[in-house]
Write a protein that holds these residues in place. Structure first.
Motif, PDB file in Angstrom:
ATOM      1  N   GLY A 215     -47.069  -9.163  -1.070  1.00 41.12           N
ATOM      2  CA  GLY A 215     -48.006  -8.920   0.026  1.00 41.12           C
ATOM      3  C   GLY A 215     -47.481  -7.961   1.077  1.00 41.12           C
ATOM      4  N   ARG A 216     -46.171  -7.745   1.082  1.00 36.93           N
ATOM      5  CA  ARG A 216     -45.561  -6.834   2.066  1.00 36.93           C
ATOM      6  C   ARG A 216     -44.943  -5.608   1.401  1.00 36.93           C
ATOM      7  NH1 ARG A 216     -42.781 -11.056   6.437  1.00 36.93           N
ATOM      8  NH2 ARG A 216     -44.511 -12.554   6.448  1.00 36.93           N
ATOM      9  N   ASP A 217     -45.359  -5.335   0.189  1.00 39.88           N
ATOM     10  CA  ASP A 217     -44.812  -4.209  -0.575  1.00 39.88           C
ATOM     11  C   ASP A 217     -45.403  -2.896  -0.038  1.00 39.88           C
ATOM     12  OD1 ASP A 217     -43.979  -2.357  -2.422  1.00 39.88           O
ATOM     13  OD2 ASP A 217     -44.544  -3.538  -4.176  1.00 39.88           O
ATOM     14  N   PRO A 218     -44.567  -1.975   0.464  1.00 45.53           N
ATOM     15  CA  PRO A 218     -45.081  -0.717   1.021  1.00 45.53           C
ATOM     16  C   PRO A 218     -45.756   0.189  -0.008  1.00 45.53           C
ATOM     17  CG  PRO A 218     -42.669  -0.692   0.920  1.00 45.53           C
ATOM     18  CD  PRO A 218     -43.103  -2.084   0.609  1.00 45.53           C
ATOM     19  N   THR A 219     -45.521  -0.059  -1.297  1.00 49.39           N
ATOM     20  CA  THR A 219     -46.229   0.743  -2.311  1.00 49.39           C
ATOM     21  C   THR A 219     -47.693   0.307  -2.430  1.00 49.39           C
ATOM     22  OG1 THR A 219     -45.589  -0.747  -4.113  1.00 49.39           O
ATOM     23  CG2 THR A 219     -44.100   1.083  -3.619  1.00 49.39           C
ATOM     24  N   ASN A 220     -48.000  -0.894  -1.957  1.00 45.09           N
ATOM     25  CA  ASN A 220     -49.373  -1.408  -2.011  1.00 45.09           C
ATOM     26  C   ASN A 220     -50.093  -1.322  -0.669  1.00 45.09           C
ATOM     27  OD1 ASN A 220     -49.160  -2.168  -4.730  1.00 45.09           O
ATOM     28  ND2 ASN A 220     -48.341  -4.180  -4.198  1.00 45.09           N
ATOM     29  N   TRP A 221     -49.315  -1.416   0.422  1.00 42.85           N
ATOM     30  CA  TRP A 221     -49.922  -1.542   1.747  1.00 42.85           C
ATOM     31  C   TRP A 221     -49.274  -0.571   2.723  1.00 42.85           C
ATOM     32  CZ3 TRP A 221     -53.944  -4.655   1.093  1.00 42.85           C
ATOM     33  CH2 TRP A 221     -53.871  -5.646   0.113  1.00 42.85           C
ATOM     34  N   ARG A 222     -50.098   0.098   3.502  1.00 44.08           N
ATOM     35  CA  ARG A 222     -49.589   0.972   4.555  1.00 44.08           C
ATOM     36  C   ARG A 222     -49.176   0.115   5.746  1.00 44.08           C
ATOM     37  NH1 ARG A 222     -53.096   5.836   7.445  1.00 44.08           N
ATOM     38  NH2 ARG A 222     -51.378   6.680   8.731  1.00 44.08           N
ATOM     39  N   ASN A 223     -47.983   0.402   6.302  1.00 44.12           N
ATOM     40  CA  ASN A 223     -47.429  -0.407   7.391  1.00 44.12           C
ATOM     41  C   ASN A 223     -47.562  -1.896   7.058  1.00 44.12           C
ATOM     42  OD1 ASN A 223     -46.959   1.962   8.966  1.00 44.12           O
ATOM     43  ND2 ASN A 223     -49.096   1.913   9.648  1.00 44.12           N
ATOM     44  N   PRO A 224     -46.895  -2.347   5.992  1.00 45.08           N
ATOM     45  CA  PRO A 224     -47.149  -3.677   5.443  1.00 45.08           C
ATOM     46  C   PRO A 224     -46.809  -4.835   6.373  1.00 45.08           C
ATOM     47  CG  PRO A 224     -45.186  -2.705   4.453  1.00 45.08           C
ATOM     48  CD  PRO A 224     -45.846  -1.628   5.248  1.00 45.08           C
ATOM     49  N   ASN A 225     -45.877  -4.643   7.313  1.00 49.04           N
ATOM     50  CA  ASN A 225     -45.493  -5.740   8.202  1.00 49.04           C
ATOM     51  C   ASN A 225     -46.367  -5.833   9.446  1.00 49.04           C
ATOM     52  OD1 ASN A 225     -43.264  -6.652   6.612  1.00 49.04           O
ATOM     53  ND2 ASN A 225     -42.106  -4.876   7.332  1.00 49.04           N
ATOM     54  N   GLU A 226     -47.335  -4.918   9.552  1.00 47.00           N
ATOM     55  CA  GLU A 226     -48.243  -4.913  10.698  1.00 47.00           C
ATOM     56  C   GLU A 226     -49.469  -5.772  10.398  1.00 47.00           C
ATOM     57  OE1 GLU A 226     -51.251  -1.703  12.836  1.00 47.00           O
ATOM     58  OE2 GLU A 226     -49.404  -0.995  11.871  1.00 47.00           O
ATOM     59  N   PHE A 227     -49.867  -6.601  11.372  1.00 44.27           N
ATOM     60  CA  PHE A 227     -51.073  -7.416  11.223  1.00 44.27           C
ATOM     61  C   PHE A 227     -52.269  -6.551  11.583  1.00 44.27           C
ATOM     62  CE2 PHE A 227     -54.281 -10.480  12.763  1.00 44.27           C
ATOM     63  CZ  PHE A 227     -54.318 -11.352  11.690  1.00 44.27           C
ATOM     64  N   ARG A 228     -52.992  -6.106  10.548  1.00 43.41           N
ATOM     65  CA  ARG A 228     -54.102  -5.177  10.765  1.00 43.41           C
ATOM     66  C   ARG A 228     -55.262  -5.557   9.845  1.00 43.41           C
ATOM     67  NH1 ARG A 228     -55.664  -0.040   9.139  1.00 43.41           N
ATOM     68  NH2 ARG A 228     -53.965   0.100   7.618  1.00 43.41           N
ATOM     69  N   PRO A 229     -56.142  -6.466  10.293  1.00 41.36           N
ATOM     70  CA  PRO A 229     -57.263  -6.919   9.449  1.00 41.36           C
ATOM     71  C   PRO A 229     -58.159  -5.782   8.981  1.00 41.36           C
ATOM     72  CG  PRO A 229     -57.012  -8.310  11.396  1.00 41.36           C
ATOM     73  CD  PRO A 229     -56.120  -7.133  11.594  1.00 41.36           C
ATOM     74  N   GLU A 230     -58.207  -4.686   9.746  1.00 40.07           N
ATOM     75  CA  GLU A 230     -59.101  -3.575   9.399  1.00 40.07           C
ATOM     76  C   GLU A 230     -58.825  -3.009   8.010  1.00 40.07           C
ATOM     77  OE1 GLU A 230     -58.927  -3.988  13.765  1.00 40.07           O
ATOM     78  OE2 GLU A 230     -57.427  -3.906  12.161  1.00 40.07           O
ATOM     79  N   ARG A 231     -57.615  -3.215   7.489  1.00 36.77           N
ATOM     80  CA  ARG A 231     -57.288  -2.662   6.168  1.00 36.77           C
ATOM     81  C   ARG A 231     -58.214  -3.233   5.089  1.00 36.77           C
ATOM     82  NH1 ARG A 231     -51.951  -2.585   5.621  1.00 36.77           N
ATOM     83  NH2 ARG A 231     -51.297  -3.728   7.487  1.00 36.77           N
ATOM     84  N   PHE A 232     -58.706  -4.452   5.299  1.00 41.67           N
ATOM     85  CA  PHE A 232     -59.584  -5.065   4.303  1.00 41.67           C
ATOM     86  C   PHE A 232     -61.039  -4.652   4.471  1.00 41.67           C
ATOM     87  CE2 PHE A 232     -55.909  -7.911   4.115  1.00 41.67           C
ATOM     88  CZ  PHE A 232     -55.745  -8.015   2.736  1.00 41.67           C
ATOM     89  N   LEU A 233     -61.339  -3.943   5.555  1.00 47.73           N
ATOM     90  CA  LEU A 233     -62.686  -3.391   5.711  1.00 47.73           C
ATOM     91  C   LEU A 233     -62.868  -2.127   4.870  1.00 47.73           C
ATOM     92  CD1 LEU A 233     -63.244  -3.728   9.580  1.00 47.73           C
ATOM     93  CD2 LEU A 233     -64.382  -5.063   7.783  1.00 47.73           C
TER      94      LEU A 233
END
Length: 495
Positions: A385-403
């Motif tokens: 869930g915190r893999d930077p290859t899957n998520w941009r700024n993975p340690n940041e709490f940013r719900p907008e990514r799922f929009l």
């Protein structure tokens, strides 16, 4: 003394030969183990942290020796797909270590086979079908409203006193799960005893990681230690179960249909043992209540650290629900940002960061490496869930990514796996999502929240264990957002 040394020497020689054979095989790389204890002495209390650090050195699939037991840990979504989908059948058994798992006669710790399929089908039909989830919607809404009223009444008494959310969340989750499973809410005394038993289990000597995994030490220690503490605890658990569940067997026909009613029918037909009935009820009560409360507490902690997120979701709630009524479960599809907050919290803080341990029923190949039969396999869900290859700024709490894209968190998207996937996926995923979203939405719709300490001082450390509680219970200052008349009207309905 000589007679004692002979079997001990035999064990040591056998283990040494086993190490030699497996070291020469094509198993994944990993930290060098020490003889007999493997890598146990190198593990931090939070195993996920050790596994993540080793993965940076040795690669996304690693071998870790837990005493004499080989464990393979995978930390990327592609490898998780291989474990949970491509090689799912061969890796669907359970590795049981702690004595609390008994002999696997329950649902969570049973190996994959006819017994597991039978219990899972029973739970799915009785508790987790779409029809069943819809039938109990009103009950969930009333329990959440009861939680809101409890917080409101405490604020009337002293609105400057910080709210310890865990107390309210634990109660509402346990009330809902117990009503689903045993057809009633636990009496205060029963609930208190249940929580005490569950807490005690985490401190029992049989749960020590060294004794659990170093088989040779476990055997040697059994010559000098007794099982009195463990047996006393199990007697206490059985006593609670019989008083809270079994002694009221004749009442189940008069109550709303629940899981225990069906279990007791099968028990009377000799299709299930009492041990299985107790284990299954215990699975549902502990897993359902714990994971729900954990997820909401982590979500609220992230919201207190990010006031802008609270502002956005409250604007959405006011636009959809308004301020003249409370939020219903039927409002959830119209609240996309609230749903994104739940998904983002599950991405960063999965309730079971390593899932539960799988076990290879036969030798398989994962990521080009051999996973021998009998190996324990862990999926590092938190790292994925915190893999930077899957998520941009993975340690940041940013719900907008799922929009930005529709993302399934119930086992179809291997980048975020809070409920697992494949044959062992959590059967209560949809029910959990509904309950978490409903409870979190009501907390944010009915109250405004601020941290009782500077936001940067909120303790985001985890408590070691199979499930990932916050180490320090979250406290926040709450203030009412809706009219007092609405709370009084709600109080009258609940009372």
């Amino acid at each position: 003394m000589v007679l004692l040394l002979i079997p001990l020497a035999t064990i040591i020689i056998t283990v040494f030969m086993l190490y030699q054979r497996r070291w020469r095989s094509n198993i994944p790389p990993g930290p060098p183990p020490r003889f007999l204890i493997g890598n146990l002495n190198q593990l931090k209390p939070l195993w996920t942290h050790s596994f993540s650090e080793w993965s940076k050195t040795y690669g996304p699939i690693i071998s870790v020796w837990l005493g004499t037991q080989l464990a393979v840990v995978v930390s990327t979504s592609d490898l998780a797909r291989q474990v949970l989908r491509d090689k799912d059948y061969q890796l669907s058994n359970r590795h049981r270590t702690a004595r609390m798992t008994q002999n696997g006669s329950d649902l969570i710790w049973s190996d994959y086979g006819p017994h597991y399929v039978k219990l899972r089908k029973l739970c799915t039909l009785e508790l987790f079908s779409t029809k069943s989830i819809e039938c109990f919607t009103f009950m969930r809404e009333m329990e959440v409203r009861s939680m809101v009223m409890s917080i409101f009444k405490d604020l009337v008494i002293d609105d400057q006193k910080p709210v310890m959310l865990r107390n309210y969340l634990g109660s509402v989750a346990l009330n809902i799960v117990s009503k689903l499973v045993i057809g009633k809410k636990l009496e205060p005394k029963e609930g208190k005893e249940f929580k005490s038993i569950v807490e005690k289990e985490t401190r029992l000597p049989g749960a020590m990681k060294l004794l659990d995994h170093a088989l040779w030490l476990k055997r040697v220690s059994s010559w000098f230690t007794s099982d009195k503490v463990f047996l006393k605890h199990m007697a206490r658990r059985r006593h609670w179960f019989r008083q809270a569940v079994m002694d009221q067997e004749e009442e189940y026909g008069e109550r709303e249909k629940c899981l225990v009613h069906s279990l007791l029918v099968l028990k009377q037909r000799n299709e299930l043992s009492e041990e299985t009935v107790m284990g299954l009820v215990w699975n549902m009560l502990t897993a359902g209540a714990d994971t729900t409360a954990i997820t909401i507490e982590w979500a609220m902690a992230e919201i207190l650290r990010n006031p802008a997120v609270q502002g956005k979701v409250q604007h959405e709630l006011d636009s959809v629900v308004g301020t003249k009524r409370l939020m219903y479960e039927s409002d959830i599809p119209k609240l996309p940002y609230l749903q994104c907050i739940v998904k983002e919290s599950l991405r960063l803080h999965p309730p079971t960061p390593l899932m539960l341990p799988h076990k290879a029923s036969e030798s398989v190949h994962i990521g080009g490496y051999k996973v021998p039969k009998g190996t324990t396999v862990y999926v590092n869900v938190q790292a994925i869930g915190r893999d930077p290859t899957n998520w941009r700024n993975p340690n940041e709490f940013r719900p907008e990514r799922f929009l930005l894209e529709e993302t399934d968190v119930k086992g179809q998207d291997f980048r975020v796996l809070p409920f697992g996937s494949g044959r062992r996926v959590c059967p209560a995923a949809q029910l959990s999502m509904n309950l978490i979203t409903l409870a979190l939405g009501n907390l944010l719709h009915c109250f405004s929240w601020t941290s009782s300490t500077p936001r940067e001082d909120i303790d985001m450390l985890e408590k070691p264990g199979l499930v990932c509680y916050m180490k320090t219970p979250l406290q926040g200052l709450a203030s009412s957002r809706l009219s007092q008349e609405l709370y009084l009207e709600l109080y009258a309905k609940i009372d």
